[in-house]
Design a protein around this motif. Sequence first.
Motif, PDB file in Angstrom:
ATOM      1  N   ASP A 101     -12.647 -14.461  13.535  1.00 32.55           N
ATOM      2  CA  ASP A 101     -11.562 -15.124  12.806  1.00 32.55           C
ATOM      3  C   ASP A 101     -10.335 -14.217  12.880  1.00 32.55           C
ATOM      4  O   ASP A 101     -10.172 -13.292  12.086  1.00 32.55           O
ATOM      5  N   THR A 102      -9.473 -14.487  13.846  1.00 31.34           N
ATOM      6  CA  THR A 102      -8.325 -13.629  14.108  1.00 31.34           C
ATOM      7  C   THR A 102      -7.341 -13.606  12.947  1.00 31.34           C
ATOM      8  O   THR A 102      -6.811 -12.539  12.605  1.00 31.34           O
ATOM      9  N   ALA A 103      -7.095 -14.733  12.325  1.00 28.73           N
ATOM     10  CA  ALA A 103      -6.125 -14.807  11.232  1.00 28.73           C
ATOM     11  C   ALA A 103      -6.537 -13.910  10.066  1.00 28.73           C
ATOM     12  O   ALA A 103      -5.717 -13.154   9.531  1.00 28.73           O
ATOM     13  N   VAL A 104      -7.790 -13.967   9.682  1.00 24.34           N
ATOM     14  CA  VAL A 104      -8.261 -13.138   8.567  1.00 24.34           C
ATOM     15  C   VAL A 104      -8.332 -11.678   8.988  1.00 24.34           C
ATOM     16  O   VAL A 104      -8.029 -10.778   8.192  1.00 24.34           O
ATOM     17  N   ALA A 105      -8.704 -11.413  10.232  1.00 25.50           N
ATOM     18  CA  ALA A 105      -8.755 -10.028  10.704  1.00 25.50           C
ATOM     19  C   ALA A 105      -7.366  -9.385  10.655  1.00 25.50           C
ATOM     20  O   ALA A 105      -7.218  -8.243  10.207  1.00 25.50           O
ATOM     21  N   ILE A 106      -6.360 -10.121  11.081  1.00 29.04           N
ATOM     22  CA  ILE A 106      -4.985  -9.597  11.029  1.00 29.04           C
ATOM     23  C   ILE A 106      -4.552  -9.392   9.581  1.00 29.04           C
ATOM     24  O   ILE A 106      -3.981  -8.349   9.236  1.00 29.04           O
ATOM     25  N   LEU A 107      -4.843 -10.362   8.723  1.00 28.06           N
ATOM     26  CA  LEU A 107      -4.496 -10.244   7.310  1.00 28.06           C
ATOM     27  C   LEU A 107      -5.178  -9.027   6.681  1.00 28.06           C
ATOM     28  O   LEU A 107      -4.542  -8.248   5.968  1.00 28.06           O
ATOM     29  N   ALA A 108      -6.461  -8.844   6.954  1.00 26.99           N
ATOM     30  CA  ALA A 108      -7.198  -7.724   6.380  1.00 26.99           C
ATOM     31  C   ALA A 108      -6.650  -6.391   6.881  1.00 26.99           C
ATOM     32  O   ALA A 108      -6.502  -5.440   6.097  1.00 26.99           O
ATOM     33  N   ALA A 109      -6.340  -6.313   8.164  1.00 31.77           N
ATOM     34  CA  ALA A 109      -5.768  -5.077   8.711  1.00 31.77           C
ATOM     35  C   ALA A 109      -4.408  -4.777   8.089  1.00 31.77           C
ATOM     36  O   ALA A 109      -4.099  -3.618   7.759  1.00 31.77           O
ATOM     37  N   GLU A 110      -3.596  -5.804   7.901  1.00 32.75           N
ATOM     38  CA  GLU A 110      -2.289  -5.612   7.246  1.00 32.75           C
ATOM     39  C   GLU A 110      -2.462  -5.127   5.812  1.00 32.75           C
ATOM     40  O   GLU A 110      -1.722  -4.258   5.346  1.00 32.75           O
ATOM     41  N   ARG A 111      -3.437  -5.698   5.101  1.00 29.68           N
ATOM     42  CA  ARG A 111      -3.681  -5.278   3.713  1.00 29.68           C
ATOM     43  C   ARG A 111      -4.179  -3.834   3.663  1.00 29.68           C
ATOM     44  O   ARG A 111      -3.807  -3.069   2.781  1.00 29.68           O
ATOM     45  N   MET A 112      -5.019  -3.454   4.621  1.00 25.23           N
ATOM     46  CA  MET A 112      -5.487  -2.064   4.668  1.00 25.23           C
ATOM     47  C   MET A 112      -4.307  -1.117   4.881  1.00 25.23           C
ATOM     48  O   MET A 112      -4.199  -0.086   4.205  1.00 25.23           O
ATOM     49  N   ASP A 113      -3.421  -1.473   5.796  1.00 25.74           N
ATOM     50  CA  ASP A 113      -2.234  -0.644   6.046  1.00 25.74           C
ATOM     51  C   ASP A 113      -1.350  -0.560   4.810  1.00 25.74           C
ATOM     52  O   ASP A 113      -0.844   0.513   4.463  1.00 25.74           O
ATOM     53  N   ALA A 114      -1.160  -1.677   4.129  1.00 26.77           N
ATOM     54  CA  ALA A 114      -0.307  -1.697   2.945  1.00 26.77           C
ATOM     55  C   ALA A 114      -0.901  -0.834   1.825  1.00 26.77           C
ATOM     56  O   ALA A 114      -0.168  -0.095   1.151  1.00 26.77           O
ATOM     57  N   HIS A 115      -2.199  -0.902   1.649  1.00 30.90           N
ATOM     58  CA  HIS A 115      -2.819  -0.114   0.583  1.00 30.90           C
ATOM     59  C   HIS A 115      -2.868   1.367   0.942  1.00 30.90           C
ATOM     60  O   HIS A 115      -2.748   2.219   0.062  1.00 30.90           O
ATOM     61  N   THR A 116      -2.995   1.680   2.220  1.00 29.96           N
ATOM     62  CA  THR A 116      -2.926   3.076   2.654  1.00 29.96           C
ATOM     63  C   THR A 116      -1.531   3.632   2.380  1.00 29.96           C
ATOM     64  O   THR A 116      -1.381   4.752   1.866  1.00 29.96           O
ATOM     65  N   ALA A 117      -0.503   2.849   2.704  1.00 32.03           N
ATOM     66  CA  ALA A 117       0.874   3.283   2.440  1.00 32.03           C
ATOM     67  C   ALA A 117       1.122   3.445   0.946  1.00 32.03           C
ATOM     68  O   ALA A 117       1.785   4.400   0.515  1.00 32.03           O
ATOM     69  N   ALA A 118       0.585   2.530   0.153  1.00 32.20           N
ATOM     70  CA  ALA A 118       0.762   2.633  -1.299  1.00 32.20           C
ATOM     71  C   ALA A 118       0.063   3.865  -1.853  1.00 32.20           C
ATOM     72  O   ALA A 118       0.601   4.552  -2.730  1.00 32.20           O
ATOM     73  N   LEU A 119      -1.116   4.172  -1.342  1.00 30.63           N
ATOM     74  CA  LEU A 119      -1.820   5.377  -1.785  1.00 30.63           C
ATOM     75  C   LEU A 119      -1.059   6.637  -1.394  1.00 30.63           C
ATOM     76  O   LEU A 119      -0.960   7.584  -2.188  1.00 30.63           O
ATOM     77  N   ASP A 120      -0.498   6.646  -0.181  1.00 37.10           N
ATOM     78  CA  ASP A 120       0.313   7.790   0.248  1.00 37.10           C
ATOM     79  C   ASP A 120       1.533   7.952  -0.643  1.00 37.10           C
ATOM     80  O   ASP A 120       1.904   9.069  -1.024  1.00 37.10           O
ATOM     81  N   ALA A 121       2.174   6.856  -0.999  1.00 39.50           N
ATOM     82  CA  ALA A 121       3.356   6.899  -1.872  1.00 39.50           C
ATOM     83  C   ALA A 121       2.981   7.394  -3.266  1.00 39.50           C
ATOM     84  O   ALA A 121       3.717   8.176  -3.873  1.00 39.50           O
ATOM     85  N   LEU A 122       1.832   6.954  -3.764  1.00 39.72           N
ATOM     86  CA  LEU A 122       1.388   7.421  -5.095  1.00 39.72           C
ATOM     87  C   LEU A 122       1.079   8.911  -5.077  1.00 39.72           C
ATOM     88  O   LEU A 122       1.359   9.614  -6.053  1.00 39.72           O
ATOM     89  N   ARG A 123       0.541   9.396  -3.991  1.00 40.78           N
ATOM     90  CA  ARG A 123       0.260  10.839  -3.883  1.00 40.78           C
ATOM     91  C   ARG A 123       1.542  11.641  -3.833  1.00 40.78           C
ATOM     92  O   ARG A 123       1.622  12.732  -4.387  1.00 40.78           O
ATOM     93  N   LEU A 124       2.561  11.115  -3.125  1.00 40.41           N
ATOM     94  CA  LEU A 124       3.844  11.828  -3.034  1.00 40.41           C
ATOM     95  C   LEU A 124       4.526  11.869  -4.396  1.00 40.41           C
ATOM     96  O   LEU A 124       5.140  12.878  -4.756  1.00 40.41           O
ATOM     97  N   VAL A 125       4.444  10.801  -5.148  1.00 46.96           N
ATOM     98  CA  VAL A 125       5.077  10.750  -6.471  1.00 46.96           C
ATOM     99  C   VAL A 125       4.355  11.682  -7.431  1.00 46.96           C
ATOM    100  O   VAL A 125       4.977  12.373  -8.229  1.00 46.96           O
ATOM    101  N   GLY A 126       3.035  11.740  -7.321  1.00 44.72           N
ATOM    102  CA  GLY A 126       2.248  12.555  -8.238  1.00 44.72           C
ATOM    103  C   GLY A 126       2.205  14.027  -7.859  1.00 44.72           C
ATOM    104  O   GLY A 126       1.822  14.866  -8.656  1.00 44.72           O
ATOM    105  N   ALA A 127       2.623  14.387  -6.635  1.00 48.55           N
ATOM    106  CA  ALA A 127       2.564  15.778  -6.194  1.00 48.55           C
ATOM    107  C   ALA A 127       3.720  16.572  -6.787  1.00 48.55           C
ATOM    108  O   ALA A 127       4.848  16.098  -6.857  1.00 48.55           O
ATOM    109  N   PRO A 128       3.446  17.815  -7.206  1.00 50.96           N
ATOM    110  CA  PRO A 128       4.536  18.643  -7.757  1.00 50.96           C
ATOM    111  C   PRO A 128       5.452  19.176  -6.692  1.00 50.96           C
ATOM    112  O   PRO A 128       5.201  19.317  -5.586  1.00 50.96           O
TER     113      PRO A 128
END
Length: 128
Positions: A101-128
Motif C-alpha cells: 500500500d504505497t499511499a499509507v507507506a508514504i504517509l507513515a514515512a512522512e509521519r516518522m520524519d515529522a516526529h523525528t524532527a519534532a523530537l530533535d527540536a524538543l531536545r534543542l529547546v531542552g538543552a542548556p
Amino acid sequence: MYEPIRTRSVHTVTQDAQYPHRSREEELDIQLAGHLSALLAVTDDLALTEAAESIASQIARLRGAPPARRTAGGGRDPEALHRRAHALAGRALVVAASRADTAVAILAAERMDAHTAALDALRLVGAP
C-alpha cells in the motif's frame, strides 16, 4: 490401558468449516487500520490537525467508514507522545510495505520524519 479417541481432532482442517475465514490481505488491512487508528489517537493528542486528517482518510479507506475521533488530550508529555507516534508510524510502515500500500507507506514515512524532527527540536529547546 488407554481409552480410544472417539471424536475428531480439533486440529483437523475441513473445507466446509462453519466459521468465516479471512484472507491474508484482509488480515493485513485490519492490522494496518489498527496501527493507523493508534497513530491517529496520538496525533490528535498532539493537536496536529492536518496530519490527523490525512491519517483519518486512510483509515476510512481501509475500513470503509470514518474512524472514531477524540478531542486533543493535552497535559501529556509531548516528547513521549512523539516517541509513541514515531513507533506507531514505523509499525504502520512495515505493514503497509508488506501489503504493498504505497499511499499509507508514504504517509507513515512522512509521519516518522515529522516526529523525528519534532523530537530533535524538543531536545534543542531542552538543552542548556
